[in-house]
Design a protein around this motif. Structure first.
Motif, PDB file in Angstrom:
ATOM      1  N   LEU A 273     -46.856  86.397 100.526  1.00 55.99           N
ATOM      2  CA  LEU A 273     -46.080  85.356 101.441  1.00 55.99           C
ATOM      3  C   LEU A 273     -46.501  83.805 101.067  1.00 55.99           C
ATOM      4  N   ASP A 274     -47.693  83.627  99.892  1.00 54.82           N
ATOM      5  CA  ASP A 274     -48.571  82.717  99.357  1.00 54.82           C
ATOM      6  C   ASP A 274     -47.202  81.848  98.579  1.00 54.82           C
ATOM      7  N   THR A 275     -46.400  82.832  98.039  1.00 54.85           N
ATOM      8  CA  THR A 275     -45.340  82.629  96.764  1.00 54.85           C
ATOM      9  C   THR A 275     -44.895  81.558  97.745  1.00 54.85           C
ATOM     10  N   LEU A 276     -44.107  82.197  98.973  1.00 58.19           N
ATOM     11  CA  LEU A 276     -43.708  81.726  99.416  1.00 58.19           C
ATOM     12  C   LEU A 276     -43.885  80.097 100.271  1.00 58.19           C
ATOM     13  N   ILE A 277     -45.293  80.067 101.129  1.00 59.79           N
ATOM     14  CA  ILE A 277     -45.549  79.311 102.076  1.00 59.79           C
ATOM     15  C   ILE A 277     -45.733  78.269 100.856  1.00 59.79           C
ATOM     16  N   TYR A 278     -46.364  77.911  99.694  1.00 61.13           N
ATOM     17  CA  TYR A 278     -46.784  76.846  99.012  1.00 61.13           C
ATOM     18  C   TYR A 278     -45.711  76.778  97.966  1.00 61.13           C
ATOM     19  N   ASN A 279     -44.837  77.444  97.524  1.00 52.90           N
ATOM     20  CA  ASN A 279     -44.314  77.157  96.725  1.00 52.90           C
ATOM     21  C   ASN A 279     -44.978  76.985  95.483  1.00 52.90           C
ATOM     22  N   GLU A 280     -45.435  78.166  94.775  1.00 54.64           N
ATOM     23  CA  GLU A 280     -46.329  77.997  93.931  1.00 54.64           C
ATOM     24  C   GLU A 280     -45.861  79.279  93.361  1.00 54.64           C
ATOM     25  N   PRO A 281     -44.770  79.224  92.186  1.00 52.54           N
ATOM     26  CA  PRO A 281     -44.577  80.485  91.740  1.00 52.54           C
ATOM     27  C   PRO A 281     -45.758  81.436  90.445  1.00 52.54           C
ATOM     28  N   CYS A 300     -35.743  91.159  96.296  1.00 51.99           N
ATOM     29  CA  CYS A 300     -34.473  92.080  97.117  1.00 51.99           C
ATOM     30  C   CYS A 300     -34.727  91.864  98.701  1.00 51.99           C
ATOM     31  N   SER A 301     -35.273  90.968  99.552  1.00 54.86           N
ATOM     32  CA  SER A 301     -34.974  89.856 100.678  1.00 54.86           C
ATOM     33  C   SER A 301     -34.045  89.585 100.574  1.00 54.86           C
ATOM     34  N   CYS A 302     -33.190  89.606 102.211  1.00 53.25           N
ATOM     35  CA  CYS A 302     -31.852  88.681 102.431  1.00 53.25           C
ATOM     36  C   CYS A 302     -32.519  87.279 102.144  1.00 53.25           C
ATOM     37  N   LEU A 303     -33.867  86.583 102.306  1.00 48.84           N
ATOM     38  CA  LEU A 303     -33.468  85.138 102.427  1.00 48.84           C
ATOM     39  C   LEU A 303     -32.986  85.344 101.216  1.00 48.84           C
ATOM     40  N   ALA A 304     -32.606  84.180 101.040  1.00 42.72           N
ATOM     41  CA  ALA A 304     -31.247  83.080  99.524  1.00 42.72           C
ATOM     42  C   ALA A 304     -32.838  82.789  98.830  1.00 42.72           C
ATOM     43  N   GLY A 305     -33.139  81.604  99.424  1.00 39.79           N
ATOM     44  CA  GLY A 305     -34.637  81.322  98.646  1.00 39.79           C
ATOM     45  C   GLY A 305     -35.658  82.064  98.131  1.00 39.79           C
ATOM     46  N   ASP A 306     -35.894  83.032  98.221  1.00 39.68           N
ATOM     47  CA  ASP A 306     -36.942  84.592  98.307  1.00 39.68           C
ATOM     48  C   ASP A 306     -36.873  84.927  97.018  1.00 39.68           C
ATOM     49  N   GLN A 307     -37.496  83.920  96.053  1.00 44.75           N
ATOM     50  CA  GLN A 307     -37.810  84.493  95.140  1.00 44.75           C
ATOM     51  C   GLN A 307     -39.352  83.875  94.343  1.00 44.75           C
ATOM     52  N   PHE A 308     -39.643  84.667  93.366  1.00 46.59           N
ATOM     53  CA  PHE A 308     -41.204  85.015  92.747  1.00 46.59           C
ATOM     54  C   PHE A 308     -41.439  84.002  91.371  1.00 46.59           C
ATOM     55  N   CYS A 309     -40.592  83.488  90.888  1.00 54.56           N
ATOM     56  CA  CYS A 309     -40.303  82.337  89.909  1.00 54.56           C
ATOM     57  C   CYS A 309     -39.388  82.540  88.812  1.00 54.56           C
ATOM     58  N   GLU A 310     -39.308  82.024  87.856  1.00 55.91           N
ATOM     59  CA  GLU A 310     -38.282  81.266  86.930  1.00 55.91           C
ATOM     60  C   GLU A 310     -38.930  81.384  85.621  1.00 55.91           C
ATOM     61  N   THR A 311     -38.621  82.462  84.705  1.00 55.33           N
ATOM     62  CA  THR A 311     -39.531  82.226  83.225  1.00 55.33           C
ATOM     63  C   THR A 311     -39.227  83.137  82.580  1.00 55.33           C
ATOM     64  N   SER A 312     -39.338  83.062  81.035  1.00 54.11           N
ATOM     65  CA  SER A 312     -38.238  83.139  80.496  1.00 54.11           C
ATOM     66  C   SER A 312     -38.599  84.519  79.488  1.00 54.11           C
ATOM     67  N   PHE A 313     -38.162  85.251  78.582  1.00 56.35           N
ATOM     68  CA  PHE A 313     -38.836  87.034  78.527  1.00 56.35           C
ATOM     69  C   PHE A 313     -37.616  86.415  76.950  1.00 56.35           C
ATOM     70  N   ASP A 314     -38.637  87.431  75.696  1.00 55.38           N
ATOM     71  CA  ASP A 314     -38.434  87.436  74.295  1.00 55.38           C
ATOM     72  C   ASP A 314     -37.660  87.948  74.441  1.00 55.38           C
ATOM     73  N   LYS A 315     -37.022  89.446  75.326  1.00 54.90           N
ATOM     74  CA  LYS A 315     -36.184  90.327  74.956  1.00 54.90           C
ATOM     75  C   LYS A 315     -35.656  90.534  76.720  1.00 54.90           C
ATOM     76  N   PRO A 316     -33.958  90.615  76.275  1.00 52.79           N
ATOM     77  CA  PRO A 316     -33.812  90.904  77.542  1.00 52.79           C
ATOM     78  C   PRO A 316     -34.174  91.536  78.367  1.00 52.79           C
ATOM     79  N   LEU A 317     -34.355  91.428  79.213  1.00 56.87           N
ATOM     80  CA  LEU A 317     -34.653  92.219  80.405  1.00 56.87           C
ATOM     81  C   LEU A 317     -32.936  93.569  80.947  1.00 56.87           C
ATOM     82  N   THR A 318     -33.980  94.679  81.428  1.00 56.78           N
ATOM     83  CA  THR A 318     -33.378  95.575  81.530  1.00 56.78           C
ATOM     84  C   THR A 318     -33.783  96.374  83.244  1.00 56.78           C
ATOM     85  N   ILE A 319     -32.501  96.875  83.644  1.00 56.29           N
ATOM     86  CA  ILE A 319     -32.902  97.977  84.407  1.00 56.29           C
ATOM     87  C   ILE A 319     -33.611  98.597  84.972  1.00 56.29           C
TER      88      ILE A 319
END
Length: 377
Positions: A273-281, A300-319
């Motif tokens: 929750l603190d990621t969301l409350i304090y906007n700290e990725p 996977c919540s329905c809250l539109a702005g609910d995300q952990f962070c934006e970041t980069s990877f050296d390879k594409p992510l896979t399901i």
């Protein structure tokens, strides 16, 4: 049991990393003579208290259930504090705490007759100075309700209490900044502190942060204690459990709308929750800031702005790929909730022996029971 066999989401506490922090806490105690009580508002996962107990002196709380948990599962000194006690709260913990700290002079006056002679009495003071990165967490913010301000103090108060508590830091990683706060309260309140047995300087002092000058902090605490003739306490939370725990999640889908979003089987609103409350990725262990593949790590919540962070990877992510959301112990497990009816993360500890110990897991029955207990006809 291997980690890749565990069903996500789950928290994994690393005993070796926890002990590394505790060894720093031990060093601070030896230099300063300060006593350390674990702040249960930050971390209450009592399944690993057997690791922590040999290093600390007890627990401190912000509500009656935390007092009971500390008393029953940790032992040592049990400190009780609340921003606002009810009479029932006071009576519930009066016989199981060692110190009771009131937030105001009016609360002390209302309830001291219940606990006098049973506990060491204290009051929280607000020094009007603090170190906090965000106003939401600043104890000295404008119109603060936390503690008694210097110009509101009745001097006779200090003839009838044993100690005081200051809580004026939030993630303070700067020893010099903390020492300046110490000097400030010594100047403001020194004449009162000289009459007391103990002073708690609260939590938020990040003495386990890499590069922190523990010796400088310890010597300053020792000098303050000697100057005023008091036993000092700190109330560490994050300092004890920082960088010890990952929240392990699985990528369940990847969608694209200008940016690519990897949706994982967890949510900040429910599980961090603190990621969301304090906007700290959040930080992802598998990420590479120089990587060519950029993603939003979305919940996977329905809250539109609910995300952990934006970041980069050296390879594409896979399901199906697992990601480790780092540093997920403090103010996480104590704030878990059932928003969206999401699966609650299990809690594990990887012991120094390599054994993975299950501390807790949750199922639909826990979700259902949290909402109602009586059958509906």
């Amino acid at each position: 049991m291997q980690q890749n066999e565990l069903k996500t989401p789950y928290f994994m506490i690393d005993e070796d990393k926890l002990i590394a922090n505790l060894e720093i806490a031990k060093q601070l105690k030896e230099i300063s003579g300060v006593k350390l009580v674990l702040a249960l508002k930050c971390f209450s996962t009592w399944g690993v208290f057997d690791i922590i107990k040999p290093y600390l002196d007890g627990t401190t709380s912000s509500g009656p259930f935390e007092v009971k948990l500390g008393y029953e599962t940790f032992g040592g000194e049990t400190h009780a504090y609340s921003v606002g006690y009810s009479e029932d709260d006071v009576r519930e913990v009066a016989d199981i705490c060692d110190k009771m700290i009131f937030n105001s002079q009016s609360q002390l006056a209302a309830y001291r007759h219940i606990v006098e002679g049973k506990v060491s009495l204290g009051v929280r003071l607000n020094p009007g100075v603090s170190y906090a990165g965000q106003d939401l967490a600043n104890p000295a913010r404008q119109f603060s309700r936390l503690g008694v301000q210097a110009d509101h103090i009745t001097p006779e108060l200090f003839d009838s209490i044993n100690g005081v508590m200051f809580h004026m830091n939030c993630e303070n990683k700067d020893a010099e900044a903390f020492i300046r706060l110490l000097d400030s309260i010594s100047t403001q309140f020194g004449q009162y502190l000289d009459k007391l047995d103990w002073v708690s300087l609260g939590g938020g002092v990040f003495f386990t942060w890499p590069g922190y000058d523990v010796e400088k902090l310890g010597l300053a605490l020792k000098a303050f204690s000697a100057k005023h003739g008091v036993q000092l306490y700190l109330e560490p939370g994050e300092a004890i459990i920082t960088k010890t725990t990952d929240l392990v999640v699985t990528v369940v889908d990847i969608v694209e709308n200008v940016k690519k979003t990897a949706i994982v089987d967890s949510a900040t609103e429910a599980h961090r929750l603190d990621t969301l409350i304090y906007n700290e990725p959040a930080s992802i262990l598998e990420a590479d800031e120089d990587g060519a593949h950029q993603y939003v790590i979305g919940s996977c919540s329905c809250l539109a702005g609910d995300q952990f962070c934006e970041t980069s990877f050296d390879k594409p992510l896979t399901i199906g790929q697992r990601l480790h959301i780092a540093d997920s112990a403090g103010y996480t497990m104590v704030k878990l909730n059932w928003f969206n009816g999401l699966r609650m993360p299990s809690v594990y500890c990887q012991r120094s022996s390599g054994e993975i110990q299950k501390l807790n897991e949750f199922d639909y029955a826990d979700f259902k029971r949290s909402l109602s207990q009586w059958s509906v006809k």
